[in-house]
Design a protein around this motif. Structure first.
Motif, PDB file in Angstrom:
ATOM      1  N   SER A 174       0.801  -1.431  -0.070  1.00  0.00           N
ATOM      2  CA  SER A 174       0.056   0.160  -0.012  1.00  0.00           C
ATOM      3  C   SER A 174       1.065   1.500  -0.121  1.00  0.00           C
ATOM      4  O   SER A 174       1.724   1.381   0.404  1.00  0.00           O
ATOM      5  N   SER A 175       0.440   2.745  -0.314  1.00  0.00           N
ATOM      6  CA  SER A 175       0.966   3.760  -0.574  1.00  0.00           C
ATOM      7  C   SER A 175       0.525   4.553  -0.215  1.00  0.00           C
ATOM      8  O   SER A 175       0.839   5.701  -0.309  1.00  0.00           O
ATOM      9  N   TRP A 176      -0.524   3.628   0.897  1.00  0.00           N
ATOM     10  CA  TRP A 176      -1.056   4.961   2.125  1.00  0.00           C
ATOM     11  C   TRP A 176      -0.897   4.180   3.472  1.00  0.00           C
ATOM     12  O   TRP A 176      -1.413   4.611   4.855  1.00  0.00           O
ATOM     13  N   GLY A 177      -0.258   2.879   3.459  1.00  0.00           N
ATOM     14  CA  GLY A 177       0.894   2.002   4.870  1.00  0.00           C
ATOM     15  C   GLY A 177       1.768   3.755   5.056  1.00  0.00           C
ATOM     16  O   GLY A 177       2.519   4.204   4.684  1.00  0.00           O
ATOM     17  N   SER A 178       1.979   3.544   6.015  1.00  0.00           N
ATOM     18  CA  SER A 178       2.726   4.790   7.264  1.00  0.00           C
ATOM     19  C   SER A 178       3.479   3.876   6.828  1.00  0.00           C
ATOM     20  O   SER A 178       4.258   3.048   6.598  1.00  0.00           O
ATOM     21  N   ASN A 179       4.575   4.903   7.421  1.00  0.00           N
ATOM     22  CA  ASN A 179       6.236   4.840   7.990  1.00  0.00           C
ATOM     23  C   ASN A 179       7.028   3.831   8.644  1.00  0.00           C
ATOM     24  O   ASN A 179       7.653   2.915   8.348  1.00  0.00           O
ATOM     25  N   GLU A 180       5.811   3.856   9.393  1.00  0.00           N
ATOM     26  CA  GLU A 180       5.803   2.466  10.789  1.00  0.00           C
ATOM     27  C   GLU A 180       5.788   1.067  10.466  1.00  0.00           C
ATOM     28  O   GLU A 180       5.740   0.024   9.932  1.00  0.00           O
ATOM     29  N   GLU A 181       4.449   1.578   9.522  1.00  0.00           N
ATOM     30  CA  GLU A 181       3.585   0.064   8.940  1.00  0.00           C
ATOM     31  C   GLU A 181       4.772  -0.135   7.142  1.00  0.00           C
ATOM     32  O   GLU A 181       5.004  -1.838   7.635  1.00  0.00           O
ATOM     33  N   LEU A 182       5.433   0.453   7.152  1.00  0.00           N
ATOM     34  CA  LEU A 182       5.878  -0.555   5.811  1.00  0.00           C
ATOM     35  C   LEU A 182       7.031  -0.894   6.359  1.00  0.00           C
ATOM     36  O   LEU A 182       7.734  -1.461   5.824  1.00  0.00           O
ATOM     37  N   LYS A 223       6.573   8.136  -1.250  1.00  0.00           N
ATOM     38  CA  LYS A 223       8.023   8.097  -1.767  1.00  0.00           C
ATOM     39  C   LYS A 223       9.072   6.962  -0.849  1.00  0.00           C
ATOM     40  O   LYS A 223       9.643   6.167  -1.183  1.00  0.00           O
ATOM     41  N   ALA A 224       8.148   6.979   0.476  1.00  0.00           N
ATOM     42  CA  ALA A 224       8.541   5.470   1.804  1.00  0.00           C
ATOM     43  C   ALA A 224       8.860   4.581   1.148  1.00  0.00           C
ATOM     44  O   ALA A 224       9.480   3.545   1.053  1.00  0.00           O
ATOM     45  N   ALA A 225       7.055   3.960   0.855  1.00  0.00           N
ATOM     46  CA  ALA A 225       7.354   2.789   0.032  1.00  0.00           C
ATOM     47  C   ALA A 225       8.325   2.535  -0.966  1.00  0.00           C
ATOM     48  O   ALA A 225       9.113   0.846  -0.801  1.00  0.00           O
ATOM     49  N   LEU A 226       8.842   3.601  -1.982  1.00  0.00           N
ATOM     50  CA  LEU A 226       9.139   3.601  -2.901  1.00  0.00           C
ATOM     51  C   LEU A 226      10.910   2.999  -2.973  1.00  0.00           C
ATOM     52  O   LEU A 226      11.340   2.368  -3.578  1.00  0.00           O
ATOM     53  N   ALA A 227      11.069   3.613  -1.394  1.00  0.00           N
ATOM     54  CA  ALA A 227      12.330   3.647  -1.171  1.00  0.00           C
ATOM     55  C   ALA A 227      12.667   1.636  -0.763  1.00  0.00           C
ATOM     56  O   ALA A 227      13.570   1.222  -0.351  1.00  0.00           O
ATOM     57  N   LEU A 228      11.686   1.208  -0.562  1.00  0.00           N
ATOM     58  CA  LEU A 228      11.829  -0.271   0.259  1.00  0.00           C
ATOM     59  C   LEU A 228      11.580  -0.960  -1.091  1.00  0.00           C
ATOM     60  O   LEU A 228      11.971  -2.227  -1.639  1.00  0.00           O
ATOM     61  N   TYR A 229      10.068  -0.739  -2.207  1.00  0.00           N
ATOM     62  CA  TYR A 229       9.844  -1.782  -2.927  1.00  0.00           C
ATOM     63  C   TYR A 229      10.141  -1.154  -4.186  1.00  0.00           C
ATOM     64  O   TYR A 229       9.548   0.264  -4.037  1.00  0.00           O
ATOM     65  N   PRO A 230      10.017  -2.375  -5.872  1.00  0.00           N
ATOM     66  CA  PRO A 230       9.834  -0.813  -6.517  1.00  0.00           C
ATOM     67  C   PRO A 230       8.614  -0.742  -6.974  1.00  0.00           C
ATOM     68  O   PRO A 230       7.313  -1.095  -6.481  1.00  0.00           O
ATOM     69  N   ALA A 231       8.167  -0.037  -7.839  1.00  0.00           N
ATOM     70  CA  ALA A 231       6.927   0.165  -8.054  1.00  0.00           C
ATOM     71  C   ALA A 231       6.032  -0.872  -9.240  1.00  0.00           C
ATOM     72  O   ALA A 231       7.069  -1.655  -9.959  1.00  0.00           O
TER      73      ALA A 231
END
Length: 337
Positions: A174-182, A223-231
């Motif tokens: 999810s691109s709506w997950g918080s930094n903590e959830e990601l 932005k935070a999600a893409l720091a961990l996984y590709p689109a």
């Protein structure tokens, strides 16, 4: 003396030029401009906060509550990647309603800007003001297995079993997950193949982007999600190949019919949707107003948000769920060793 703050706002900030003053002296009046439509100004609701005498009011707030019944909780607008700082106003506990519908005690009565010079300054767009329509959609509160209602622990165990037995699991993050959830997801599933999806796309008629606040990506934490996984590629089959045997879908925005044939589906969602019953396991998770966390906006600015409302027993925080699934999936693996 006639104040013209609202007129100046439409001329100097929103640039719609939708308000003006007619006549002169003690006959002067604030009126909509003839050659512009104030309803088309996507920042028009800011004039409510600007008016020093309360001549400009929110029609919705007038029918909901009085300000002295409410308290504000700092939050972040999830309407786009700007991540504007806002205050969400809701009823104080000491003013809770006892004789009327108790749901009125946990509703959003209004949203106002929270000054943040690094993100949105003093303003927010009307989409932020209308977040109640987004957050207060019918909620999914019942865990399910293949459409049959089960309790939360049974659904969690079933999801853990599917992940533990998977040979090629894929997650749509999810691109709506918080930094903590990601971070919790990344820690819980270090070997899973993950792709970041768009939970929300622009609505028909919505302003896609402007030079004031509105940004094109309608998700708050990509932005935070893409720091961990590709689109996730537009060609979904390029990511969800035929060998994917378990697909974990976190959040909204994905059509389950695009999953590989025969793949087991684990769906983590917050709102009622027909495809909730189509998943092999559906687990209801909390929304932003029920948890605290941080978002990272398009420019890398990290902004916190706080919980406004309590969590119902049948719903789980995604962060806690990921930790539980990590322990449950690790146990069978250790047993096999």
């Amino acid at each position: 003396i006639m104040c013209t703050l609202c007129v100046r706002f439409t001329h100097e900030v929103s640039k719609s030029h939708a308000l003006g003053a007619v006549n002169r002296g003690d006959h002067a009046l604030i009126r909509p401009a003839e050659d512009a439509d104030f309803n088309n100004d996507v920042y028009s609701d800011n004039v409510i906060d600007l008016c020093p005498v309360g001549a400009l009011l929110s029609r919705e707030l007038l029918t909901h509550a009085r300000v002295w019944y409410l308290k504000d909780t700092p939050s972040v607008c999830p309407g786009c990647e700007r991540g504007c700082s806002i205050n969400i106003w809701h009823r104080k506990h000491e003013w809770k309603l006892n004789a009327l519908d108790p749901a009125l005690n946990t509703r959003i009565d209004r949203v106002t800007p929270l000054e943040n010079r690094a993100v949105n300054g003093l303003w927010v767009c009307n989409k932020a003001r209308d977040l109640a329509h987004l957050f207060e959609r019918p909620r999914a509160e019942q865990a399910m297995q293949r459409g049959a209602a089960v309790d939360l622990s049974a659904a969690t165990s079933a999801a853990a079993a599917l992940l533990a037995s998977a040979k090629h699991p894929v997650a749509l993050v999810s691109s709506w997950g918080s930094n903590e959830e990601l971070a919790a997801f990344h820690t819980a599933f270090p070997n899973i193949t993950g792709f970041v999806k768009s939970d929300h796309l622009p609505l028909p008629g919505e302003v896609i982007e402007d030079d004031i606040l509105i940004k094109p990506d309608k998700n708050p934490n990509r932005k935070a999600a893409l720091a961990l996984y590709p689109a996730l590629h537009e060609n979904v089959t390029a990511a969800l190949t035929a060998d994917a045997d378990v697909v974990l879908v976190w959040g909204e925005g994905f059509d389950l019919s695009l999953a590989p044939a025969g793949a087991k589906i684990i769906l983590l969602g917050s709102y009622e949707h027909a495809q909730n019953a189509q998943a092999d396991v559906f687990i209801p998770i909390s929304i932003q107003t029920e948890r605290s966390g941080h978002y990272t906006n398009f420019a890398g600015v990290v902004t916190p948000f706080e919980a406004c409302f309590p969590l119902k027993p049948s719903i789980v925080h995604a962060e806690a769920l990921f930790a539980t699934l990590a322990v449950s999936t690790a146990a069978p693996a250790m047993a096999r060793v």
